[in-house]
Design an enzyme around this catalytic site. Structure first.
Site, PDB file in Angstrom:
ATOM      1  N   SER A 126       0.824  -1.205   0.000  1.00 16.67           N
ATOM      2  CA  SER A 126       0.000   0.000   0.000  1.00 16.67           C
ATOM      3  C   SER A 126       0.865   1.266   0.000  1.00 16.67           C
ATOM      4  O   SER A 126       1.678   1.460  -0.889  1.00 16.67           O
ATOM      5  CB  SER A 126      -0.964  -0.039   1.196  1.00 16.67           C
ATOM      6  OG  SER A 126      -1.952   0.962   1.108  1.00 16.67           O
ATOM      7  N   ASP A 182     -10.019  -4.400  -4.663  1.00 16.11           N
ATOM      8  CA  ASP A 182      -9.441  -3.384  -3.764  1.00 16.11           C
ATOM      9  C   ASP A 182     -10.264  -2.102  -3.835  1.00 16.11           C
ATOM     10  O   ASP A 182     -10.343  -1.463  -4.882  1.00 16.11           O
ATOM     11  CB  ASP A 182      -7.990  -3.111  -4.168  1.00 16.11           C
ATOM     12  CG  ASP A 182      -7.206  -2.360  -3.103  1.00 16.11           C
ATOM     13  OD1 ASP A 182      -7.816  -1.564  -2.362  1.00 16.11           O
ATOM     14  OD2 ASP A 182      -5.991  -2.574  -3.018  1.00 16.11           O
ATOM     15  N   HIS A 214      -8.070  -4.979  -0.242  1.00 14.40           N
ATOM     16  CA  HIS A 214      -6.837  -4.266   0.112  1.00 14.40           C
ATOM     17  C   HIS A 214      -6.120  -5.042   1.217  1.00 14.40           C
ATOM     18  O   HIS A 214      -6.155  -4.684   2.395  1.00 14.40           O
ATOM     19  CB  HIS A 214      -7.162  -2.843   0.563  1.00 14.40           C
ATOM     20  CG  HIS A 214      -5.962  -1.949   0.621  1.00 14.40           C
ATOM     21  ND1 HIS A 214      -5.222  -1.634  -0.494  1.00 14.40           N
ATOM     22  CD2 HIS A 214      -5.368  -1.304   1.654  1.00 14.40           C
ATOM     23  CE1 HIS A 214      -4.225  -0.835  -0.153  1.00 14.40           C
ATOM     24  NE2 HIS A 214      -4.291  -0.623   1.143  1.00 14.40           N
TER      25      HIS A 214
END
Length: 244
Positions: A126, A182, A214
């Site tokens: 991320s 996601d 995610h």
């Protein structure tokens, strides 16, 4: 920003002779401990015995999308709403560059300790992956590889102007991965970042994981391990410092 206090990274020493290093960077709101389980799993398999793992901790900074509350972050984020373009707006360039400098320091410390830069992989998840992608491709040494999970290309509108000349990591293998569900870092943004990098001639690959949001899944972590083994093969008794 200049008064940021950084905790020392979480370290996992190599279990054999130390010939390679992986710096793996967590995402927003997490710490290095959040990825300790993945590292411990890789180490249990005894396929990366010569690799030292460094899991840095982001400092607590005000995050705009969190109503200004302080939380671990590598740079400020204004909006997280699942829109593919939101993360590209109002990017915290000062914060990004400050974190870039920190990752350059971590890489340089490993080089100073005797690890060749082409035995170092920079990666993350991320926000940490976005920083790894940006810091790795703008590094002034040639790295072994870059891992970017569930992320995107930072400062993409001016990225080409921020890359040093010559480009040390133009041909460095980049493993990008994303879940097709996601809703935080939209899959479309990950794909667009991959296409931008390929269009600029970078050696990137992208794998999409079905029904993954995610997060990370076992298949993805196995793929990361395979990438690390390919990029950082065991040297045994050969000279790990020959490229210095």
């Amino acid at each position: 920003m200049a008064s940021i206090i950084r905790a020392p990274p979480l370290l996992f020493p190599a279990t054999a002779r130390h010939t390679a290093t992986v710096i793996f960077v967590h995402g927003l709101g997490d710490t290095g401990h959040g990825w300790a389980g993945a590292v411990e799993n890789w180490r249990r398999r005894q396929r990366l015995d010569e690799v030292k793992f460094i899991l840095p901790h982001a400092p607590a900074i005000p995050i705009t999308c969190n109503r200004g509350m302080r939380m671990p972050g590598w740079y400020d984020i204004h909006t997280i709403d699942g829109n593919a373009e939101s993360l590209r707006r109002n990017e915290d360039e000062a914060g990004i560059m400050l974190s870039q400098a920190y990752f350059r320091e971590l890489i340089q410390k490993e080089i100073d300790s005797g690890i060749a830069p082409d035995r170092i992989v920079l990666g993350g998840f991320s926000q940490g992956a976005a920083m790894s992608l940006f810091s790795g491709l703008t590094a002034k040494v040639k790295l072994a590889g870059i891992v970017a999970l569930s992320s995107y290309l930072l400062l993409s509108l001016k990225f080409a102007d921020l890359v040093p000349k010559p480009e040390f990591n133009k041909e460095t293998p980049i493993f990008m991965a994303h879940g097709d569900s996601d809703q935080v870092v939209n899959t479309a943004l990950g794909k667009k970042s991959y296409e931008l990098l390929k269009g600029m001639g970078y050696n990137a690959t992208l794998k999409i994981y079905e029904d993954m949001g995610h997060s990370a899944c076992p298949e993805e972590l196995d793929d990361v391990e395979a990438f690390l083994r390919e990029r950082l093969p065991a040297l045994g008794n050969s000279d790990a410092k020959s490229e210095l």
